[in-house]
Scaffold this motif. Structure first.
Motif, PDB file in Angstrom:
ATOM      1  N   ARG A   1       0.835  -1.196   0.000  1.00 58.65           N
ATOM      2  CA  ARG A   1       0.000   0.000   0.000  1.00 58.65           C
ATOM      3  C   ARG A   1       0.867   1.241   0.000  1.00 58.65           C
ATOM      4  O   ARG A   1       1.931   1.258   0.586  1.00 58.65           O
ATOM      5  CB  ARG A   1      -0.908   0.033   1.234  1.00 58.65           C
ATOM      6  N   TYR A   2       0.380   2.259  -0.639  1.00 56.58           N
ATOM      7  CA  TYR A   2       1.039   3.553  -0.573  1.00 56.58           C
ATOM      8  C   TYR A   2       0.339   4.371   0.510  1.00 56.58           C
ATOM      9  O   TYR A   2      -0.808   4.104   0.863  1.00 56.58           O
ATOM     10  CB  TYR A   2       0.924   4.288  -1.895  1.00 56.58           C
ATOM     11  N   PRO A   3       0.985   5.409   1.022  1.00 59.47           N
ATOM     12  CA  PRO A   3       0.296   6.273   1.988  1.00 59.47           C
ATOM     13  C   PRO A   3      -1.002   6.799   1.387  1.00 59.47           C
ATOM     14  O   PRO A   3      -1.046   7.235   0.245  1.00 59.47           O
ATOM     15  CB  PRO A   3       1.305   7.404   2.212  1.00 59.47           C
ATOM     16  N   GLY A   4      -2.052   6.718   2.143  1.00 58.41           N
ATOM     17  CA  GLY A   4      -3.354   7.178   1.667  1.00 58.41           C
ATOM     18  C   GLY A   4      -4.213   6.077   1.113  1.00 58.41           C
ATOM     19  O   GLY A   4      -5.399   6.280   0.848  1.00 58.41           O
ATOM     20  N   ASP A   5      -3.660   4.878   0.894  1.00 64.32           N
ATOM     21  CA  ASP A   5      -4.467   3.774   0.403  1.00 64.32           C
ATOM     22  C   ASP A   5      -5.490   3.358   1.451  1.00 64.32           C
ATOM     23  O   ASP A   5      -5.218   3.365   2.651  1.00 64.32           O
ATOM     24  CB  ASP A   5      -3.595   2.553   0.096  1.00 64.32           C
ATOM     25  N   ARG A   6      -6.655   2.967   1.000  1.00 66.45           N
ATOM     26  CA  ARG A   6      -7.649   2.405   1.901  1.00 66.45           C
ATOM     27  C   ARG A   6      -7.216   1.015   2.326  1.00 66.45           C
ATOM     28  O   ARG A   6      -6.607   0.273   1.566  1.00 66.45           O
ATOM     29  CB  ARG A   6      -8.995   2.320   1.193  1.00 66.45           C
ATOM     30  N   GLY A   7      -7.575   0.623   3.534  1.00 68.88           N
ATOM     31  CA  GLY A   7      -7.171  -0.678   4.033  1.00 68.88           C
ATOM     32  C   GLY A   7      -7.728  -1.841   3.248  1.00 68.88           C
ATOM     33  O   GLY A   7      -7.162  -2.918   3.231  1.00 68.88           O
ATOM     34  N   ASP A   8      -8.877  -1.651   2.566  1.00 71.61           N
ATOM     35  CA  ASP A   8      -9.487  -2.748   1.837  1.00 71.61           C
ATOM     36  C   ASP A   8      -9.221  -2.636   0.336  1.00 71.61           C
ATOM     37  O   ASP A   8     -10.038  -3.013  -0.484  1.00 71.61           O
ATOM     38  CB  ASP A   8     -10.995  -2.793   2.084  1.00 71.61           C
ATOM     39  N   VAL A   9      -8.043  -2.103   0.002  1.00 71.37           N
ATOM     40  CA  VAL A   9      -7.743  -1.842  -1.406  1.00 71.37           C
ATOM     41  C   VAL A   9      -7.860  -3.094  -2.258  1.00 71.37           C
ATOM     42  O   VAL A   9      -8.133  -3.024  -3.440  1.00 71.37           O
ATOM     43  CB  VAL A   9      -6.336  -1.220  -1.551  1.00 71.37           C
ATOM     44  N   GLY A  10      -7.675  -4.278  -1.664  1.00 73.51           N
ATOM     45  CA  GLY A  10      -7.744  -5.493  -2.454  1.00 73.51           C
ATOM     46  C   GLY A  10      -9.153  -5.910  -2.816  1.00 73.51           C
ATOM     47  O   GLY A  10      -9.352  -6.666  -3.764  1.00 73.51           O
ATOM     48  N   LYS A  11     -10.162  -5.452  -2.086  1.00 71.65           N
ATOM     49  CA  LYS A  11     -11.523  -5.936  -2.297  1.00 71.65           C
ATOM     50  C   LYS A  11     -12.104  -5.518  -3.647  1.00 71.65           C
ATOM     51  O   LYS A  11     -12.703  -6.341  -4.344  1.00 71.65           O
ATOM     52  CB  LYS A  11     -12.413  -5.487  -1.145  1.00 71.65           C
ATOM     53  N   PRO A  12     -11.990  -4.239  -4.064  1.00 71.97           N
ATOM     54  CA  PRO A  12     -12.503  -3.903  -5.391  1.00 71.97           C
ATOM     55  C   PRO A  12     -11.781  -4.655  -6.506  1.00 71.97           C
ATOM     56  O   PRO A  12     -12.411  -5.076  -7.479  1.00 71.97           O
ATOM     57  CB  PRO A  12     -12.263  -2.392  -5.479  1.00 71.97           C
TER      58      PRO A  12
END
Length: 512
Positions: A178-189
């Motif tokens: 993750r980069y700074p600012g990424d949402r924690g659930d970035v993998g779900k979409p």
């Protein structure tokens, strides 16, 4: 000229680092099993399942002739202890055995990885085949199927899909991919979009660069184990549908010990098997045809003004090849539509990368000249569609549901960097989207890397959420009309935009 975002500056530094030695690489985790097992949540469960089978991340790609060839690939969990084979046939009894080429890749700072490749040739057009991998100890993967492209003259409808900038989230805790600012659930979409593509079962899927983000410039590291996790995540679709990749800036990875010439494509050569129909020295540049559609993959890293690390590496060979290829496609009466896909955008608006002046200068005159129907782009993490463009200007308005005639109207440019990767809050910004060209109270600007910023009228739809393309091709009959219905669909399955491209089919032509 706009400055390069801090993320890209960090990325450049990472790319230019010297490769580690083979000995240092081997001190890392051991193989795909460790790459999977060191992650958490669903990936730990996947690791156990894949260790039992010994093969992870099956993925397909068309060979040079999609009617008769298919490339079958996967990663081996451990160093092979004997011959690996692919069993192939018209049913689960198989009947044919294909030899497998195992490519050994030593990753900078990590372990060796082993990628198995089989080339299925002499196939029948428009035919479904069954296949599975078999290891020397008798273990086999589950049965999977694929379908070759239709025979010349077959006018059956088909569907293809596309997105870019997908990535994978291993669930490995704070900062994992993750980069700074990424949402924690970035993998779900990303996972939801893959599931929708798998349910669609398209004839092929296009990914316009920035595939898995194994490079992590925000934390100054490179993790090739994320490739293992990525192909495992997309296997539900890629094991049965050819996934055709273009190269993005995040796919220029640090050098390996394999003598990579410095372009950062050594890992791709080991992991991927793409058509070899492009110019020499450009591994992700190729052309293939499926029915009435010709598809061209372009390496925008060679052309970019924004990120110039690989700019000019082909010494003009790619553009010369593209000119000849587009000319040949337009001269073929069996090819109605031409689609070109690449990473850096020729036309897009955003606060980040936006348009790339180098890509625009190199590509758009050729796309104008040969009346290319559709350009699929990535890089900006959003969905955006232009009105049809020719000569740098929109020729007409094309609102949602409109029919565009590319022969006279121009090329439609789509940015589909909405494939699942959220970086620095680019996606899901509900306050920065529009449908329809804005009125006098709002000006849309495009940052053109390599030139001045510009005010634009060609941006028809911009959606800063997760989305993919579903393109329904109806070839029509001689003397009639062929159409490509281009749908933008969110990760929740909602259609948010559509445009239909229409072309006349020649009244008389003889299939080759």
């Amino acid at each position: 000229m706009a400055t390069i975002p801090e993320e890209q500056d960090r990325w450049r530094t990472l790319l230019r680092r010297s490769p580690v030695s083979r000995r240092a690489a081997l001190r890392g985790a051991t193989g795909a099993a460790a790459a999977l097992a060191l992650t958490a949540g669903p990936w730990a469960q996947l690791a156990r399942a894949q260790e039992r089978v010994g093969v992870v991340g099956r993925h397909l790609a068309f060979g040079d002739d999609p009617r008769t060839t298919m490339a079958i690939a996967a990663e081996l969990v451990d160093r092979p202890g004997g011959a690996v084979a692919v069993e192939l046939g018209l049913d689960p009894a198989y009947g044919a055995t294909l030899p497998v080429d195992v490519r050994n890749l030593v990753n900078s700072g990590h372990s060796e990885q082993y990628f198995a490749h089989a080339a299925a040739t002499g196939l029948a057009p428009g035919t479904e085949y069954h296949y599975r991998f078999r290891l020397a100890d008798g273990r086999t993967t589950p049965d999977a199927t694929f379908r070759t492209a239709p025979a010349a003259g077959d006018r059956s409808p088909f569907v293809f899909t596309a997105f870019a900038d997908q990535g994978v989230n291993t669930g490995g805790g704070e900062g994992a991919n993750r980069y700074p600012g990424d949402r924690g659930d970035v993998g779900k979409p990303a996972d939801a979009l893959t599931a929708l593509v798998a349910e669609t079962r398209p004839a092929f899927h296009l990914l316009a660069g920035d595939i898995c983000y194994a490079d992590r410039p925000a934390v100054g590291s490179f993790d090739p184990g994320l490739w293992t996790a990525y192909f495992a995540a997309v296997e539900r679709s890629a094991a049965q549908t050819p996934w055709m990749f273009a190269t993005g800036n995040h796919d220029m990875e640090p050098s390996y010990d394999d003598g990579d010439a410095g372009h950062g494509y050594g890992g791709h050569a080991a992991r991927l098997a793409l058509p070899t129909t492009g110019p020499s020295g450009c591994p992700s540049v190729y052309v293939f045809t499926h029915g009435c559609v010709g598809v061209v993959s372009v390496d925008a890293n060679d052309l970019s003004a924004e990120i110039d690390d690989n700019a000019g590496y082909s010494d003009g060979a790619q553009v010369r090849w593209l000119e000849g290829t587009l000319s040949a496609l337009r001269a073929d009466p069996a090819i109605t539509f031409v689609v070109v896909f690449f990473h850096h955008c020729a036309y897009s608006t955003s606060e980040a990368h936006a348009s790339d002046g180098g890509v625009r200068e190199a590509l758009t005159p050729l796309l104008d000249r040969f009346r290319v129907d559709l350009a699929v782009q990535g890089h900006n993490h959003q969905y955006e569609r232009t009105d049809p463009i020719r000569g740098g200007r929109a020729t007409r308005a094309a609102p949602d549901g409109e029919t565009v005639r590319p022969e006279t109207d121009g090329t439609t440019y789509l940015c589909v960097g909405s494939g699942g990767r959220n970086s620095n809050g680019w996606l899901d910004d509900a306050g920065d989207r529009h449908r329809g060209t804005p009125g006098e109270d709002r000006e849309i600007r495009s940052r053109v890397h390599g030139g001045e910023d510009e005010s634009v009228t060609w941006s028809r739809v911009r959606y800063r959420g997760y989305a993919f393309l579903r393109v329904e091709v109806t070839p029509g009959t001689p003397g009639g009309t062929a159409t490509m219905a281009v749908h933008a669909v969110t990760d929740g399955g909602e259609e948010i935009d559509r445009v239909d491209l229409a072309r006349p089919v020649p009244a008389l032509w003889t299939p080759v």
